[in-house]
Design a protein around this motif. Structure first.
Motif, short mmCIF file in Angstrom:
data_model
loop_
_atom_site.label_atom_id
_atom_site.label_comp_id
_atom_site.label_asym_id
_atom_site.label_seq_id
_atom_site.Cartn_x
_atom_site.Cartn_y
_atom_site.Cartn_z
N GLY A 49 0.82 -1.21 0.00
CA GLY A 49 0.00 0.00 0.00
C GLY A 49 0.85 1.25 0.00
O GLY A 49 1.95 1.26 -0.54
N THR A 50 0.33 2.30 0.65
CA THR A 50 0.97 3.62 0.60
C THR A 50 1.27 4.10 2.01
O THR A 50 0.41 4.03 2.90
CB THR A 50 0.02 4.63 -0.08
OG1 THR A 50 -0.39 4.07 -1.33
CG2 THR A 50 0.70 5.96 -0.32
N VAL A 51 2.47 4.63 2.19
CA VAL A 51 2.85 5.18 3.50
C VAL A 51 2.07 6.48 3.71
O VAL A 51 2.17 7.41 2.91
CB VAL A 51 4.37 5.44 3.57
CG1 VAL A 51 4.74 6.06 4.92
CG2 VAL A 51 5.15 4.16 3.33
N GLN A 52 1.29 6.52 4.78
CA GLN A 52 0.45 7.69 5.06
C GLN A 52 1.13 8.67 6.00
O GLN A 52 1.07 9.87 5.80
CB GLN A 52 -0.88 7.25 5.69
CG GLN A 52 -1.73 6.37 4.79
CD GLN A 52 -2.23 7.12 3.57
OE1 GLN A 52 -2.44 8.33 3.63
NE2 GLN A 52 -2.38 6.42 2.45
N THR A 53 1.73 8.17 7.05
CA THR A 53 2.31 9.02 8.09
C THR A 53 3.56 8.37 8.63
O THR A 53 3.63 7.14 8.75
CB THR A 53 1.35 9.14 9.31
OG1 THR A 53 0.00 9.15 8.87
CG2 THR A 53 1.62 10.35 10.16
N ILE A 54 4.52 9.20 8.98
CA ILE A 54 5.70 8.72 9.72
C ILE A 54 5.95 9.73 10.83
O ILE A 54 6.00 10.94 10.58
CB ILE A 54 6.96 8.65 8.82
CG1 ILE A 54 6.73 7.74 7.61
CG2 ILE A 54 8.16 8.15 9.62
CD1 ILE A 54 7.86 7.75 6.60
N ASN A 55 6.05 9.25 12.06
CA ASN A 55 6.50 10.13 13.15
C ASN A 55 7.54 9.38 13.96
O ASN A 55 8.03 8.34 13.53
CB ASN A 55 5.31 10.62 14.00
CG ASN A 55 4.56 9.46 14.65
OD1 ASN A 55 5.16 8.44 14.97
ND2 ASN A 55 3.27 9.64 14.85
N ASN B 25 7.32 7.62 16.44
CA ASN B 25 6.90 6.35 17.03
C ASN B 25 6.37 5.32 16.04
O ASN B 25 6.47 4.12 16.29
CB ASN B 25 5.79 6.60 18.07
CG ASN B 25 6.26 7.53 19.15
OD1 ASN B 25 7.36 7.39 19.65
ND2 ASN B 25 5.44 8.52 19.48
N HIS B 26 5.76 5.80 14.94
CA HIS B 26 5.01 4.88 14.09
C HIS B 26 5.19 5.17 12.61
O HIS B 26 5.46 6.31 12.22
CB HIS B 26 3.50 5.02 14.36
CG HIS B 26 3.09 4.62 15.73
ND1 HIS B 26 2.66 5.52 16.67
CD2 HIS B 26 3.05 3.41 16.32
CE1 HIS B 26 2.38 4.87 17.78
NE2 HIS B 26 2.60 3.60 17.59
N ILE B 27 4.93 4.15 11.82
CA ILE B 27 4.72 4.33 10.38
C ILE B 27 3.32 3.79 10.10
O ILE B 27 3.00 2.65 10.46
CB ILE B 27 5.76 3.54 9.55
CG1 ILE B 27 7.18 4.03 9.87
CG2 ILE B 27 5.45 3.67 8.06
CD1 ILE B 27 8.28 3.26 9.16
N VAL B 28 2.49 4.62 9.49
CA VAL B 28 1.12 4.20 9.18
C VAL B 28 1.03 3.94 7.67
O VAL B 28 1.44 4.78 6.86
CB VAL B 28 0.09 5.27 9.60
CG1 VAL B 28 -1.33 4.84 9.23
CG2 VAL B 28 0.20 5.54 11.10
N ILE B 29 0.51 2.78 7.30
CA ILE B 29 0.42 2.40 5.89
C ILE B 29 -1.01 2.01 5.56
O ILE B 29 -1.63 1.20 6.27
CB ILE B 29 1.37 1.22 5.58
CG1 ILE B 29 2.82 1.62 5.92
CG2 ILE B 29 1.27 0.78 4.11
CD1 ILE B 29 3.82 0.49 5.82
N SER B 30 -1.55 2.60 4.47
CA SER B 30 -2.89 2.20 4.03
C SER B 30 -2.74 0.99 3.11
O SER B 30 -1.80 0.91 2.31
CB SER B 30 -3.60 3.35 3.33
OG SER B 30 -2.86 3.73 2.19
N ASN B 31 -3.67 0.07 3.24
CA ASN B 31 -3.59 -1.22 2.53
C ASN B 31 -4.31 -1.11 1.18
O ASN B 31 -5.47 -0.69 1.13
CB ASN B 31 -4.27 -2.28 3.42
CG ASN B 31 -4.12 -3.68 2.90
OD1 ASN B 31 -3.48 -3.90 1.87
ND2 ASN B 31 -4.69 -4.64 3.61
N ASN B 32 -3.63 -1.50 0.10
CA ASN B 32 -4.32 -1.52 -1.20
C ASN B 32 -4.97 -2.89 -1.46
O ASN B 32 -5.51 -3.12 -2.54
CB ASN B 32 -3.38 -1.12 -2.34
CG ASN B 32 -2.20 -2.09 -2.49
OD1 ASN B 32 -2.22 -3.21 -1.96
ND2 ASN B 32 -1.18 -1.67 -3.23
#
Ligand code: SF4
Ligand code: SF4
Length: 424
Positions: A73-79, A81-88
């Motif tokens: 999928g696509t990396v949405q956010t990085i901070n 503490n976390h990496i958030v990825i939306s699933n395709n």
């Protein structure tokens, strides 16, 4: 000799059926604080398309484990503490991932480095990088590998189920770990409340016919699944204070970790999912579920039919050593072996703490010979030097002292906070 506690078992809540695979969620939140030994640094950018199994974060320390995307999928956010990825929802696999059938020709160092690339970590609850543990063992002569399938926490059954269903594959993982640590023998240690797992391992051992590996069955007693306790039980050896088991020639790995090693080596599948026991009287359908790392707890709970009535606490980990979650939005990490949706049937009543009567029961119950009442007194007096001297560092946070205390003093939770605050 320390004999441990016989706790009421609640494994029956989640002891039938087979491991189910939960569909990947729409979004995963992958913690950069995933491994107990090292923080990770992102190596992807916001907006980047990532493949399933692609490395998205690396440690600064060599031989610590990498972190992989558990969806494509696509990396949405990085901070921080976390990496958030939306699933395709395409599960497009990282093309660089391949099985490694020639691992037996590799040196120990090559194999350990490859396990780090696969993100392999201790799945018994600590998530210490397996490669870091093995590489520490390279400084010493390791003669014994222990595969920990004790699972002594009263609610957790994920290792039991994995052993029942994947014993042969776990033994393949044991062979990989034997090569990586150089030990000449391996014991698969299981408590006797898991007869199906014991049968499965015995059958798989007969098929494999590898004389280096054997099974050891122990009475069900808490906290014999603790690494130090298990070494004492199996080998009658004690890990010196402040040292690792490798100092006495021993490496301990969890059964799910051995399974993850086999998946990585034989299928090229890095550690992107794990089995979680979802249980407690506050959940509709107790199950063992294979979950993508980074799935939100609430998605896992929903997959298990949702909450049953009001719950008092959502616990990550076991009822004895787990931690209460502030929110079910928290993500599943490599360390998440169990989720307990607990209500009044799971938790002891909220007793009001009474003064310590100096009965000494907590000291009798402590598996590492600490003096919990003295620790408590010195913590209250903020006497850090005395707390250190009394061995707070060695406290395994097992909660045995709480369980036996007639004054209902919450000792272990105070020790947990103190360990974090005072000892880092
Ligand atoms: S068990 Fe409780 S009451 Fe007894 S000595 Fe320990 S802290 Fe005090
Ligand atoms: S929580 Fe710590 S002090 Fe209490 S029994 Fe366990 S090891 Fe001992």
């Amino acid at each position: 000799m320390y004999t441990g506690l016989r706790l009421d078992s609640f494994k029956h809540l989640c002891n039938t059926g087979t491991i189910e695979i939960m569909p990947a969620p729409n979004m995963v939140t992958l913690s950069l604080d995933q491994h107990a030994d090292a923080l990770l640094r992102s190596c992807v950018k916001v907006g980047e398309t990532v493949a399933l199994g692609q490395i998205i974060a690396r440690p600064d320390i060599s031989f610590s484990a990498c972190l992989h995307s558990s969806v494509s999928g696509t990396v949405q956010t990085i901070n921080a503490n976390h990496i958030v990825i939306s699933n395709n929802h395409k599960d497009t696999l990282d093309a660089s991932l391949t099985p490694k059938s020639n691992w037996q020709t590799w040196s120990k160092t090559e194999l350990i480095a490859h396990l780090a690339e696969g993100g392999i970590a201790g799945l018994g609850g600590a998530a210490y990088s397996t490669s870091a543990k093995l590489s520490a063992g390279q400084q010493q002569h390791i003669d014994t590998l222990i595969i920990n399938g004790m699972e002594c926490e009263p609610y957790i059954t994920c290792d039991d189920h994995l052993l029942r269903e994947q014993a042969a594959y776990i033994l393949n993982g044991v062979q990989i770990l034997l090569h990586a640590c150089g030990a000449s023998r391996a014991y698969v240690a299981i408590e006797d409340d898991k007869p199906l797992a014991i049968d499965a391992v015995r059958n798989a051992l007969a098929q494999l016919n590898d004389q280096r590996i054997s099974i050891q069955v122990f009475p069900t007693t808490y906290p014999h699944g603790d690494e130090g306790q298990l070494i004492g039980l199996l080998l009658s050896k004690e890990v010196p204070r402040g040292q690792l088991p490798s100092a006495i020639g021993v490496i301990v790995q969890n059964v799910a970790t051995a399974f993850a090693c086999a998946k990585w080596i034989y299928e090229g599948r890095p550690l992107i999912s794990r089995v979680v026991t979802v249980t407690g009287h506050g959940i509709h359908e107790c199950k063992n579920v294979e979950v993508r790392i980074g799935s939100a707890c609430k998605d896992v709970i929903a997959y298990c039919g949702g909450y049953r009535g009001e719950i008092s606490t959502l616990i990550m980990g076991g009822i004895m050593m787990g931690t209460a979650l502030s929110s079910d939005e928290m993500p599943i990490t490599k360390a998440s072996n169990c989720l307990i949706a607990a209500n009044h049937l799971d938790l002891a009543p909220n007793y009001i703490e009474q003064p310590c009567i100096r009965c000494g029961e907590c000291a009798h119950a402590c598996p590492v010979d600490l003096l919990p009442q003295q620790l408590l007194m010195n913590l209250r007096n903020q006497n850090t030097a005395a707390v250190e001297e009394l061995g707070l560092r060695d406290c395994i946070l097992c909660g045995c002292c709480d369980t036996v205390c007639p004054s209902h003093i919450a000792l272990a939770s105070r020790f947990r906070v103190a360990k974090l605050q005072l000892l880092g």
